[in-house]
Scaffold this motif. Structure first.
Motif, PDB file in Angstrom:
ATOM      1  N   LEU A   1       0.826  -1.214   0.000  1.00 39.94           N
ATOM      2  CA  LEU A   1       0.000   0.000   0.000  1.00 39.94           C
ATOM      3  C   LEU A   1       0.858   1.260   0.000  1.00 39.94           C
ATOM      4  N   HIS A   2       2.165   1.102  -0.122  1.00 38.98           N
ATOM      5  CA  HIS A   2       3.086   2.240  -0.069  1.00 38.98           C
ATOM      6  C   HIS A   2       4.140   2.201  -1.175  1.00 38.98           C
ATOM      7  N   ASP A   3       3.911   1.386  -2.220  1.00 38.20           N
ATOM      8  CA  ASP A   3       4.967   1.172  -3.220  1.00 38.20           C
ATOM      9  C   ASP A   3       4.777   1.968  -4.504  1.00 38.20           C
ATOM     10  N   SER A   4       3.824   2.924  -4.512  1.00 36.49           N
ATOM     11  CA  SER A   4       3.574   3.697  -5.730  1.00 36.49           C
ATOM     12  C   SER A   4       2.906   5.020  -5.372  1.00 36.49           C
ATOM     13  N   LEU A   5       3.151   6.013  -6.225  1.00 37.49           N
ATOM     14  CA  LEU A   5       2.453   7.291  -6.066  1.00 37.49           C
ATOM     15  C   LEU A   5       0.944   7.105  -6.168  1.00 37.49           C
ATOM     16  N   ASP A   6       0.534   6.091  -6.929  1.00 33.10           N
ATOM     17  CA  ASP A   6      -0.899   5.824  -7.088  1.00 33.10           C
ATOM     18  C   ASP A   6      -1.552   5.387  -5.784  1.00 33.10           C
ATOM     19  N   ASP A   7      -0.742   4.997  -4.803  1.00 32.07           N
ATOM     20  CA  ASP A   7      -1.310   4.642  -3.497  1.00 32.07           C
ATOM     21  C   ASP A   7      -1.793   5.868  -2.729  1.00 32.07           C
ATOM     22  N   CYS A   8      -1.337   7.042  -3.140  1.00 31.69           N
ATOM     23  CA  CYS A   8      -1.816   8.292  -2.543  1.00 31.69           C
ATOM     24  C   CYS A   8      -3.158   8.629  -3.194  1.00 31.69           C
ATOM     25  N   THR A   9      -4.224   8.571  -2.424  1.00 29.59           N
ATOM     26  CA  THR A   9      -5.579   8.724  -2.949  1.00 29.59           C
ATOM     27  C   THR A   9      -5.979  10.193  -2.998  1.00 29.59           C
ATOM     28  N   PRO A  10      -6.495  10.676  -4.154  1.00 30.54           N
ATOM     29  CA  PRO A  10      -6.951  12.071  -4.223  1.00 30.54           C
ATOM     30  C   PRO A  10      -8.090  12.330  -3.234  1.00 30.54           C
ATOM     31  N   CYS A  11      -8.072  13.484  -2.621  1.00 33.30           N
ATOM     32  CA  CYS A  11      -9.178  13.880  -1.739  1.00 33.30           C
ATOM     33  C   CYS A  11     -10.471  13.903  -2.549  1.00 33.30           C
ATOM     34  N   PRO A  12     -11.562  13.389  -2.006  1.00 32.40           N
ATOM     35  CA  PRO A  12     -12.832  13.438  -2.732  1.00 32.40           C
ATOM     36  C   PRO A  12     -13.392  14.860  -2.791  1.00 32.40           C
ATOM     37  N   ARG A  13     -14.367  15.067  -3.632  1.00 33.17           N
ATOM     38  CA  ARG A  13     -15.018  16.373  -3.727  1.00 33.17           C
ATOM     39  C   ARG A  13     -15.576  16.785  -2.373  1.00 33.17           C
ATOM     40  N   GLY A  14     -15.490  18.066  -2.100  1.00 29.24           N
ATOM     41  CA  GLY A  14     -15.965  18.572  -0.810  1.00 29.24           C
ATOM     42  C   GLY A  14     -14.915  18.510   0.276  1.00 29.24           C
ATOM     43  N   MET A  15     -13.687  18.078  -0.098  1.00 35.94           N
ATOM     44  CA  MET A  15     -12.617  17.961   0.905  1.00 35.94           C
ATOM     45  C   MET A  15     -11.323  18.538   0.333  1.00 35.94           C
ATOM     46  N   GLU A  16     -10.361  18.814   1.225  1.00 36.95           N
ATOM     47  CA  GLU A  16      -9.096  19.408   0.833  1.00 36.95           C
ATOM     48  C   GLU A  16      -7.966  18.844   1.678  1.00 36.95           C
ATOM     49  N   MET A  17      -6.730  19.025   1.188  1.00 35.51           N
ATOM     50  CA  MET A  17      -5.557  18.748   1.998  1.00 35.51           C
ATOM     51  C   MET A  17      -4.412  19.608   1.474  1.00 35.51           C
ATOM     52  N   PRO A  18      -4.126  20.722   2.149  1.00 32.62           N
ATOM     53  CA  PRO A  18      -3.079  21.632   1.694  1.00 32.62           C
ATOM     54  C   PRO A  18      -1.664  21.128   1.954  1.00 32.62           C
ATOM     55  N   SER A  19      -1.497  20.192   2.882  1.00 34.84           N
ATOM     56  CA  SER A  19      -0.168  19.732   3.267  1.00 34.84           C
ATOM     57  C   SER A  19       0.197  18.423   2.571  1.00 34.84           C
ATOM     58  N   ARG A  20       1.500  18.161   2.474  1.00 36.76           N
ATOM     59  CA  ARG A  20       1.986  16.882   1.971  1.00 36.76           C
ATOM     60  C   ARG A  20       2.024  15.868   3.115  1.00 36.76           C
ATOM     61  N   GLY A  21       1.968  14.587   2.751  1.00 36.36           N
ATOM     62  CA  GLY A  21       2.117  13.539   3.754  1.00 36.36           C
ATOM     63  C   GLY A  21       0.916  13.377   4.661  1.00 36.36           C
ATOM     64  N   ALA A  22      -0.277  13.515   4.138  1.00 33.94           N
ATOM     65  CA  ALA A  22      -1.487  13.452   4.966  1.00 33.94           C
ATOM     66  C   ALA A  22      -2.031  12.030   5.055  1.00 33.94           C
ATOM     67  N   SER A  23      -2.617  11.723   6.193  1.00 34.07           N
ATOM     68  CA  SER A  23      -3.280  10.437   6.387  1.00 34.07           C
ATOM     69  C   SER A  23      -4.779  10.535   6.137  1.00 34.07           C
ATOM     70  N   ALA A  24      -5.300  11.736   6.020  1.00 33.84           N
ATOM     71  CA  ALA A  24      -6.728  11.955   5.765  1.00 33.84           C
ATOM     72  C   ALA A  24      -6.916  13.361   5.205  1.00 33.84           C
ATOM     73  N   CYS A  25      -8.030  13.577   4.562  1.00 33.92           N
ATOM     74  CA  CYS A  25      -8.375  14.899   4.031  1.00 33.92           C
ATOM     75  C   CYS A  25      -9.337  15.600   4.990  1.00 33.92           C
ATOM     76  N   THR A  26      -9.486  16.896   4.814  1.00 34.56           N
ATOM     77  CA  THR A  26     -10.323  17.719   5.682  1.00 34.56           C
ATOM     78  C   THR A  26     -11.520  18.251   4.901  1.00 34.56           C
ATOM     79  N   SER A  27     -12.680  18.246   5.526  1.00 39.77           N
ATOM     80  CA  SER A  27     -13.882  18.766   4.866  1.00 39.77           C
ATOM     81  C   SER A  27     -13.769  20.270   4.651  1.00 39.77           C
ATOM     82  N   CYS A  28     -14.300  20.726   3.517  1.00 42.23           N
ATOM     83  CA  CYS A  28     -14.365  22.166   3.273  1.00 42.23           C
ATOM     84  C   CYS A  28     -15.237  22.811   4.349  1.00 42.23           C
ATOM     85  N   ALA A  29     -14.843  23.983   4.789  1.00 43.14           N
ATOM     86  CA  ALA A  29     -15.632  24.721   5.774  1.00 43.14           C
ATOM     87  C   ALA A  29     -16.883  25.280   5.119  1.00 43.14           C
ATOM     88  N   ALA A  30     -17.874  25.640   5.918  1.00 46.52           N
ATOM     89  CA  ALA A  30     -19.052  26.327   5.397  1.00 46.52           C
ATOM     90  C   ALA A  30     -18.606  27.611   4.702  1.00 46.52           C
TER      91      ALA A  30
END
Length: 211
Positions: A74-103
């Motif tokens: 699960l760590h042997d390719s760039l493709d293992d890094c999953t894009p954040c779904p719509r409605g979410m963001e992640m400004p930092s590198r090396g994230a374990s989860a994405c953050t929901s967009c604020a109101a």
């Protein structure tokens, strides 16, 4: 790589020590220089697509990887890094989860590193949304609005605007109006942004609407 005993053999970064020699770490793992007895699987938010690595690479902004060093595959390719779904963001590198967009913000595509502010004339009251809603007629909203505000009396809007328009002299409106109403015959006003019209004095007449 070398034939030696554990006590006198130092492996390079990206290698680990077996019984008599140093071996190369496989993809998805790493090892620091020294006497590592095994390679370490990359942690959450990290991957490594090369053998013999001394460290792992951080997943790019807008992506995440939640597995925390459990499965090397699960760590042997760039493709293992999953894009954040719509409605979410992640400004930092090396994230374990994405953050929901604020109101007041939205993300209408996968892999957003930052949510976008709702445009003026639109709003979003909920978090984690992929679009914004237009303000109704009789209301207005500034950029990043979480709700729309009512037009004051003497103003109006057709909706989806950043500010309400002023009623002209000879017309009026109550609060939250979509249009201005002309003064009725026998009534008048001379000022812009009026909330009402006044009745003509005895013996005087405003013959047409909008006087």
């Amino acid at each position: 790589r070398c034939s030696c005993s554990y006590s006198d053999c130092t492996c390079e970064a990206g290698e680990y020590f077996t019984d008599i020699k140093c071996e190369t770490c496989p993809v998805g793992t790493y090892a620091l220089a020294g006497q590592a007895s095994s390679c370490t699987i990359c942690g959450d938010g990290e991957y490594n697509n090369a053998t013999g690595a001394g460290r792992c690479t951080l997943c790019p902004a807008g992506t995440y990887l939640s597995d925390n060093g459990n499965v090397a595959a699960l760590h042997d390719s760039l493709d293992d890094c999953t894009p954040c779904p719509r409605g979410m963001e992640m400004p930092s590198r090396g994230a374990s989860a994405c953050t929901s967009c604020a109101a007041g913000f939205f993300a209408n595509r996968n892999g957003s590193s930052a949510c976008s502010e709702c445009l003026a004339g639109t709003y979003q009251s909920a978090t984690g949304q992929e679009d914004c809603r237009e303000c109704d007629a009789g209301t207005y909203g500034s950029a990043g609005a979480t709700s729309c505000s009512e037009c004051a009396s003497g103003k109006h809007s057709a909706g989806a605007v950043s500010e309400c328009s002023t009623c002209e002299a000879g017309s009026y409106s109550e609060a939250e109006a979509s249009i201005c109403t002309p003064c009725e015959p026998g009534k008048y006003n001379y000022a812009e942004e009026s909330a009402s019209c006044s009745a003509c004095a005895a013996g005087r007449n405003a013959s047409g609407a909008g006087s």
